[in-house]
Motif scaffolding. Structure first.
Motif, short mmCIF file in Angstrom:
data_model
loop_
_atom_site.label_atom_id
_atom_site.label_comp_id
_atom_site.label_asym_id
_atom_site.label_seq_id
_atom_site.Cartn_x
_atom_site.Cartn_y
_atom_site.Cartn_z
N PHE A 188 0.79 -1.21 0.08
CA PHE A 188 0.19 0.10 -0.08
C PHE A 188 0.91 1.20 0.09
CE2 PHE A 188 -3.77 -2.38 2.10
CZ PHE A 188 -4.19 -2.55 1.04
N ARG A 189 1.91 1.14 0.58
CA ARG A 189 2.95 2.29 0.48
C ARG A 189 3.72 2.52 -0.74
NH1 ARG A 189 3.84 0.22 5.94
NH2 ARG A 189 2.98 1.82 7.33
N SER A 190 3.71 1.23 -1.64
CA SER A 190 4.53 1.61 -2.82
C SER A 190 3.53 1.65 -4.07
CB SER A 190 5.41 0.49 -3.05
OG SER A 190 4.80 -0.82 -3.18
N ALA A 191 2.19 1.19 -4.04
CA ALA A 191 1.43 1.10 -4.98
C ALA A 191 0.13 2.03 -4.51
CB ALA A 191 0.87 -0.22 -5.40
N PHE A 192 -0.61 2.53 -5.40
CA PHE A 192 -1.80 3.62 -4.98
C PHE A 192 -2.88 2.48 -4.65
CE2 PHE A 192 -5.57 6.09 -6.18
CZ PHE A 192 -5.44 7.02 -5.36
N PRO A 193 -2.97 2.32 -3.17
CA PRO A 193 -3.91 1.25 -2.57
C PRO A 193 -5.62 1.35 -3.17
CG PRO A 193 -2.89 2.54 -0.93
CD PRO A 193 -2.71 3.36 -2.20
N PRO A 194 -6.21 2.23 -3.74
CA PRO A 194 -7.45 2.17 -4.16
C PRO A 194 -7.25 1.39 -5.46
CG PRO A 194 -7.40 4.47 -3.26
CD PRO A 194 -5.88 3.64 -3.04
N HIS A 195 -6.42 1.58 -6.17
CA HIS A 195 -6.08 0.78 -7.79
C HIS A 195 -5.70 -0.55 -7.33
CE1 HIS A 195 -3.48 -0.50 -11.11
NE2 HIS A 195 -4.73 -0.04 -11.74
N LEU A 196 -5.05 -0.99 -6.29
CA LEU A 196 -4.76 -2.24 -5.98
C LEU A 196 -6.08 -3.05 -5.43
CD1 LEU A 196 -2.34 -4.26 -5.72
CD2 LEU A 196 -1.96 -3.29 -3.31
N MET A 197 -6.83 -2.37 -4.44
CA MET A 197 -8.00 -2.97 -3.95
C MET A 197 -9.08 -3.22 -5.02
SD MET A 197 -7.86 -1.52 0.11
CE MET A 197 -9.37 -1.05 -0.41
N ALA A 198 -9.20 -1.92 -6.02
CA ALA A 198 -10.32 -2.15 -7.01
C ALA A 198 -9.85 -3.24 -8.02
CB ALA A 198 -10.34 -0.77 -7.72
N THR A 199 -8.87 -3.24 -8.21
CA THR A 199 -8.36 -4.36 -9.16
C THR A 199 -8.58 -5.93 -8.56
OG1 THR A 199 -6.75 -3.35 -10.31
CG2 THR A 199 -6.36 -5.58 -10.62
N ILE A 200 -8.29 -6.06 -7.35
CA ILE A 200 -8.66 -7.40 -6.77
C ILE A 200 -10.22 -7.41 -6.51
CG2 ILE A 200 -8.08 -8.70 -4.84
CD1 ILE A 200 -5.39 -7.36 -4.49
N ALA A 201 -10.88 -6.38 -6.12
CA ALA A 201 -12.21 -6.69 -5.68
C ALA A 201 -12.94 -7.11 -7.15
CB ALA A 201 -12.75 -5.43 -5.33
N CYS A 202 -12.67 -6.23 -8.09
CA CYS A 202 -13.15 -6.33 -9.27
C CYS A 202 -13.12 -7.84 -9.98
CB CYS A 202 -12.83 -5.25 -10.41
SG CYS A 202 -13.51 -5.39 -12.21
N TRP A 203 -11.94 -8.10 -10.03
CA TRP A 203 -11.62 -9.34 -10.76
C TRP A 203 -12.05 -10.65 -9.45
CZ3 TRP A 203 -11.15 -10.10 -15.52
CH2 TRP A 203 -10.54 -9.37 -16.36
N GLY A 204 -11.97 -10.42 -8.24
CA GLY A 204 -12.15 -11.51 -7.27
C GLY A 204 -13.59 -11.57 -7.14
#
Length: 173
Positions: free
Chosen positions: A42-58
């Motif tokens: 979360f400190r290296s990548a934009f957390p909303p992008h990371l979570m949205a990607t996982i939430a959308c596909w998951g």
């Protein structure tokens, strides 16, 4: 009539219990490292992008002529994994968030790690229960497992947490 023996019916229960507790101890040992790994992502990548990607596909399931599949597009990712990511994100100050979009390797690392965190948490509970034989203590732990936590956001942004099922007492903060 054909009677079949269950595949694991001859496993020694004591051996199985000891092996399960050993696995729980190992998982508990790695638990803090898994938490730190997700927080560092979360400190290296934009957390909303990371979570949205996982939430959308998951949380998506394929649909075909036979209806909706019971399997999600990301095997093993369920709603509680997304909620766990959200909870871990709340432990990090907004000023510490990464600003770059998540790379595919960031996404895969987050998927693998959140699964490991979830599994380690459940195994930690097994470790906590391993030395408990007192019926009253087991009852309390069982009630805690059934505790339902509800978060309600008020107009002022305050959070109210109500815990039902744990001896009927409510908690607010």
């Amino acid at each position: 009539m054909i009677i079949r023996e269950l595949p694991f019916s001859k496993i020694n229960k004591d051996v199985h219990r000891r092996a399960s507790i050993a696995m729980a101890e190992q998982a508990a040992e790695h638990f803090p490292a898994h938490i730190n790994s997700i927080q560092n992502l979360f400190r290296s990548a934009f957390p909303p992008h990371l979570m949205a990607t996982i939430a959308c596909w998951g949380m998506s399931s394929p649909v075909g002529p036979d209806g909706t599949s019971g399997k999600g597009l990301l095997e093993g990712i369920e709603q509680h994994h997304i909620e766990l990511l959200q909870a871990l994100l709340l432990t990090i100050d907004r000023r510490e968030w990464g600003t770059e979009p998540a790379t595919p390797s960031d996404v895969q690392k987050a998927i693998d790690t959140v699964k490991a965190v979830s599994a380690a948490f459940h195994k930690q509970r097994l470790q906590q229960l391993s030395g408990t034989h007192d019926p009253d203590t087991l009852l309390v732990i069982g009630l805690q497992e059934k505790c339902v936590t509800i978060y309600r956001w008020s107009e002022t942004g305050a959070t109210t947490m109500t815990c039902f099922g744990s001896f009927g007492h409510g908690m607010s903060r």
